[in-house]
Design an enzyme around this catalytic site. Sequence first.
Site, PDB file in Angstrom:
ATOM      1  CG  ASP A 292      23.102   9.400 -30.083  1.00  0.00           C
ATOM      2  OD1 ASP A 292      23.056   8.413 -29.165  1.00  0.00           O
ATOM      3  OD2 ASP A 292      22.749   9.285 -30.908  1.00  0.00           O
ATOM      4  CD  GLU A 339      26.409   7.896 -27.348  1.00  0.00           C
ATOM      5  OE1 GLU A 339      27.692   7.295 -27.053  1.00  0.00           O
ATOM      6  OE2 GLU A 339      26.813   8.314 -28.304  1.00  0.00           O
ATOM      7  CG  ASP A 392      21.590   2.480 -29.586  1.00  0.00           C
ATOM      8  OD1 ASP A 392      21.303   2.107 -30.195  1.00  0.00           O
ATOM      9  OD2 ASP A 392      22.260   3.200 -29.631  1.00  0.00           O
TER      10      ASP A 392
END
Length: 505
Positions: A292, A339, A392
Amino acid sequence: MLKKRGAGVLFHISSMPSPYGVGVFSGEVKDFIDRLEYMGFTYWQVLPFNPTDPSGSPYCSPSAFAGNFMFIDPKRLFDDGLITKGDLDENIYGGSPYTADYAFAAEKRLKTLKTAFSNIGEKTAADISKFADENPWLEDYALYMAVKELENGRDWRDWSPEHSHYGVCVKAAEKYKKSVDFWKFVQYVFFSQWFEIKKYANSKGIAVIGDMPIYVAMDSVDVWSNLDLFLIDEKTLKTEKVAGVPPDYFSEDGQLWGNPIYDWKEMKKDGYGWWLSRIKTALKTYDIVRIDHFRAFASYWEIPADSKTAKTGEWRKGPADDFFGKVFEAFLDAPIIAEDLGCCGDDVVELLEKTGIPGMKVIQFGFDPDADSAHLPHNAQKNSINYVGTHDNNTLLGWLWEASERERRFALDYCGFDGENWGDGGYRSESCRKIIEAVWKSASNVAIISFQDMCGFGADARMNIPGVPEKNWRFRTTRETINGLDAEYFRRINSLYRRTYSVFD
């Protein structure tokens, strides 16, 4: 892995059906894996397994290595003879099966695990000792949790003088031995149960994509036991700069995360040892690791600690290819996903090109009527992971309802939907299916869809709204909903768009 055309489902453990307040490593998970196999999916993606923060987020955890004890299946403890039927029944949740209740699960699971620990035998104790030897991070974590319990859960910076310093606690560790041994037991059970699930998924030809948050919480064992690896004043225990991101698609004020910043110069001295240990653990826990906020390895947004928003910050250079040189030296061809969403400059693009790590595309980001976005499926390169939406994002149906008329019209035209009822929900929503199929047709080696979008759910099923601390991470579902998926539809598009294969063949 990640080199051939495949498809996957994003569905976290906490969202799984169970009678225990949150999803656990139970037979329901294996049933879900069976459904994935039938539908021709190659990948199952989960969110971080780390313990969560008080709001339920796994992205600001008290440990970068440990697993969330709430996911432990109490039925397995009963089957192993470690708890009674009465102990098991105490874990039964009487609330909604559609909402994860972390407070309930944490309280009941902790009590049950303490009962189970009091009933372990010599063989289990020996197995725990072996597990601890194989996982060097466990000693500090167990000590941290033991002391934190004594301190009534307070932030370690507020601990009493006798516990105020890591070195002091290490020297007095024998004092806390029983509690330390308990927390080792908890992690032993967590990983034992998880590895059984993972082995089952792999036996069905399905690889697990895990998720690694780039930062750790200030109130974490990682910071407490490694102060020198973070930009923290070791005397005052204060930090002048914290982590976050500038204004972007998700937030006009940016996101002020507040995590401590790594001291990359210090980390480099031992060849990024802490990070290599972390990646080693992740690659053992999962088959593939999504990192991430990968862009922070190229450059990261540094915000003054006293700022009210993330607008006031500046970019700092990250360790970039020097770091990944060490990673791939230690783990040749490590299956990593970047990501790389949000504000990405040339340095991020360059780092991805140098490392060969695939980045991400999210079709919702592509529907700008006035641009030829890199997120549109026709612009996707093979070495990428293409998402209908991430944890998200809004759900696909939720996005359609909340988009502007121009964005929605462009999206529907681009994906070939010419009907009138674009707002129809449910798992047979034709407008949503046209967008899903646009992702599946893309050149990207991997296509991913969230469970919510498989069901055609609206915005009320969204997992997270970035920058909003309340009421996130709560989505949960039932066995009936999983069984009601249109399995034939996904089986057909996985076959039609050549996304059915086993990574283990």
